[in-house]
Design a protein around this motif. Structure first.
Motif, PDB file in Angstrom:
ATOM      1  N   GLN A 193      97.876 -51.702 -34.319  1.00  0.00           N
ATOM      2  CA  GLN A 193      98.964 -52.755 -34.092  1.00  0.00           C
ATOM      3  C   GLN A 193      98.257 -53.941 -34.809  1.00  0.00           C
ATOM      4  OE1 GLN A 193     101.553 -50.593 -32.880  1.00  0.00           O
ATOM      5  NE2 GLN A 193     101.909 -52.692 -32.470  1.00  0.00           N
ATOM      6  N   SER A 201     107.800 -53.174 -32.545  1.00  0.00           N
ATOM      7  CA  SER A 201     107.099 -54.501 -32.457  1.00  0.00           C
ATOM      8  C   SER A 201     106.556 -55.228 -33.913  1.00  0.00           C
ATOM      9  CB  SER A 201     105.818 -54.387 -31.593  1.00  0.00           C
ATOM     10  OG  SER A 201     104.886 -53.632 -31.920  1.00  0.00           O
ATOM     11  N   SER A 261     115.268 -52.380 -33.571  1.00  0.00           N
ATOM     12  CA  SER A 261     114.810 -51.624 -32.517  1.00  0.00           C
ATOM     13  C   SER A 261     116.361 -50.744 -31.912  1.00  0.00           C
ATOM     14  CB  SER A 261     114.373 -52.256 -31.411  1.00  0.00           C
ATOM     15  OG  SER A 261     115.452 -53.347 -30.823  1.00  0.00           O
TER      16      SER A 261
END
Lengths: 339, 228
Positions: free
Chosen positions: B208, B159, B107
């Protein structure tokens, strides 16, 4: 005493040899050197991928100028055609009659023509054009005082061959870059797009329209080959890459064209079957054919029956595509006919 | 002197180097493209056509508690560049029992413009409208459903970054070691989740739940084998 005499003779002979050798080199030193060439720099925005260089054919101002002469010269062909016959500057160096791919930003390419017939560098592509497409009679170039002098200046060669012709053309074509559209100015924070265009950009660059996978923002082509579902049945006119490789998995695959200046390059698709951008968007919205070689991206769940865009969304998408037009290209004197 | 020259075993430099060749299997053999010969854990036949991804955050875990971490981000195009080599240097000699890495970009660095602006990286860009950064992986092909149908396993966004781990013994004593890092493509579709193109979905991007399943399955896709 005897040793001293031998030593003297050796010295004398050495001096004579040295003088002879030195005198033989005199002509080389006195030969006039050709003027130095001026490096040519291709200018493009920093957010565009780096332009691959070809060390075997460094770009020079003189080389680009020579390539430009050749590009517009019918001497290249045996039928009165030049490169510009099928690549019109006013149409982003494409042509609506033969549906040729635009000659813009080709320096970033490594596979050429709709079916990928030529792989490699721009020099390889131009070599194909010279030797196979035009079948250029090189002796006609060698018979030209102008070209002999120009090729000698640029490539230091007394005799022109296909290679130098292709290299000069490659230099000029590599110089044709187009990054001054309204979208470029938007990316450079100097101009805003209107709400409809921004909506179209959002559709283009999201799962909704999903254009970006094959037309990533920047060059707006992934330089790859895809079957975008144009046909359900194939024939030699729709084989695409399969016609080159014979590999069944290549059936119906064609080169992803850049969408830069796409509003200038109608008609659309490899066979020019769509006359307008609206037709193209409508095809992706409702008309994709699902076959065994269609690109996986085309079979995502919300694409099975098309993009399902509304009329407004399709209009927004077209509005965005029109933002990719570089209106300065047509009048750019650096690329125009020099004759 | 002759005996000494043969005693390579005891050579213990200040730092070791490891050249890792990245290979791709599917099931029991090397990955073959465009061939409908593979079967996922859900029993669906499939073929692979395209595989590109990033490897980053390579970490080796020493038996003495030490760690070696490499900051490199490596682009892999399995089909177009099957001889991909990752070169790790300045490794403390010793025994290592585990390697971890990311398929994708962590990230801190997964943002537009972080990587050099190459054609490859431009093609891996993850749209700003979807969070920006880069695709971690693009794995595409066709599977046999009612008809031959496409699938596209794309991962992106922080994520769902897969962290992969392999328990492999490395004994690094010399300057030039080589090893083979092998991805088993079939592992993306099993353990812990049996992934079905038909029931779960043939397209993960933007979903997701599906990307999370693929992320979890990615933990054991690699094996590492020291060659010398």
């Amino acid at each position: 005493m005897k040793t001293a005499t031998i030593t003297k003779r050796i010295i004398v002979v050495s001096l004579i040899l040295f003088t002879l050798i030195y005198s033989c080199r005199k002509e080389e030193v006195s030969e006039p050197q050709p003027p130095a060439l001026t490096p040519y720099e291709v200018v493009y925005p920093g957010w565009i991928p780096q332009l691959p260089e070809n060390g075997a054919n460094p770009m020079t101002v003189e080389g680009v100028a020579l390539g430009r002469r050749l590009y517009y010269d019918t001497l290249l062909s045996n039928n009165g055609q030049s490169c510009s016959s099928c690549h019109n500057q006013n149409l982003s160096f494409s042509d609506s009659t033969v549906n040729s791919l635009p000659h813009i930003n080709l320096g970033w390419n490594f596979a050429f023509l709709w079916n990928g017939h030529v792989q490699g560098t721009l020099e390889d592509a131009m070599m194909f054009e010279v030797e196979q497409f035009f079948q250029t009679d090189i002796s006609r170039l060698n018979a030209s005082t102008f070209y002999r002098a120009e090729f000698k200046k640029v490539f230091r060669t007394e005799v022109i061959t296909s290679r130098e012709v292709a290299f000069a053309l490659a230099q000029f074509v590599r110089s044709i870059v187009t990054f001054d559209s309204r979208f470029d100015r938007y990316m450079g924070f100097v101009e805003m797009l209107n709400m409809q265009e921004l909506s179209g950009y959002s559709i283009f660059n999201s799962e909704r329209g999903d254009c970006f996978h094959c037309h990533p923002v920047g060059l707006f082509t992934d330089n790859r080959f895809h079957n975008n579902g144009l046909d359900s049945v194939y024939n030699p006119q729709t084989w695409g890459v399969y016609g080159e490789t014979g590999d069944p998995s290549d059936m119906g695959k064609y080169k992803t064209p850049s969408l830069r200046n796409v509003a200038l390059t109608a008609p659309y698709m490899h066979d020019g079957r769509f006359a307008t951008l609206e037709d193209v968007v409508m095809f992706y919205n409702t008309g994709v054919n699902i076959t065994s070689t269609v690109d996986p991206i085309m079979t995502k769940p919300n694409h099975v029956y098309g993009l399902n865009l509304s009329v407004q969304e399709m209009s927004d998408l077209v509005a965005f595509l029109r933002c990719l037009t570089d209106t300065s290209l047509a009048g750019n004197p650096a690329y125009s006919n020099p004759w | 002197m002759v005996f000494a020259s043969c005693r390579t075993e005891s050579y213990d430099p200040e730092y070791a180097e490891l050249r890792i060749q990245v290979l791709h299997n599917c099931g029991n053999g090397p990955l073959l493209y465009d061939t409908l010969i593979y079967q996922n854990a859900a029993g669906e036949s499939y073929q692979v056509e395209h595989l590109e991804y990033y490897i980053s955050g390579i970490t080796l875990y020493g038996s003495n508690g030490s760690r070696y971490h490499d900051d490199g981000i490596y682009y892999v195009n399995a089909r177009e560049n099957p001889q991909m080599i990752i070169h790790l240097d300045s490794i403390a000699p010793g025994s290592y029992y585990r390697m971890t890495c990311n398929v994708g970009i962590d990230s801190n660095r997964n943002e537009y413009g972080y990587l050099p602006n190459t054609m490859e990286n431009a093609g891996m860009a993850w749209p700003e409208f979807m969070g920006g950064g880069y695709h971690f992986i693009k794995l595409e092909g066709h599977f046999q459903g009612a008809a031959l149908w496409g699938f596209a396993v794309h991962l992106g966004s922080d994520s769902v970054l897969p962290t992969c781990s392999t328990n492999s013994q490395l004994a690094l004593k010399y300057i030039n070691h080589t090893a083979t890092l092998t991805m088993d493509v079939n592992e993306w579709f099993q353990n812990p989740h049996t992934y079905s193109f038909i029931n779960d979905g043939n397209y993960t991007m933007g979903n997701q739940l599906l990307m999370g399943k693929i992320r979890d399955n990615g933990s054991d896709i690699f094996s590492l084998q020291q060659n010398n």
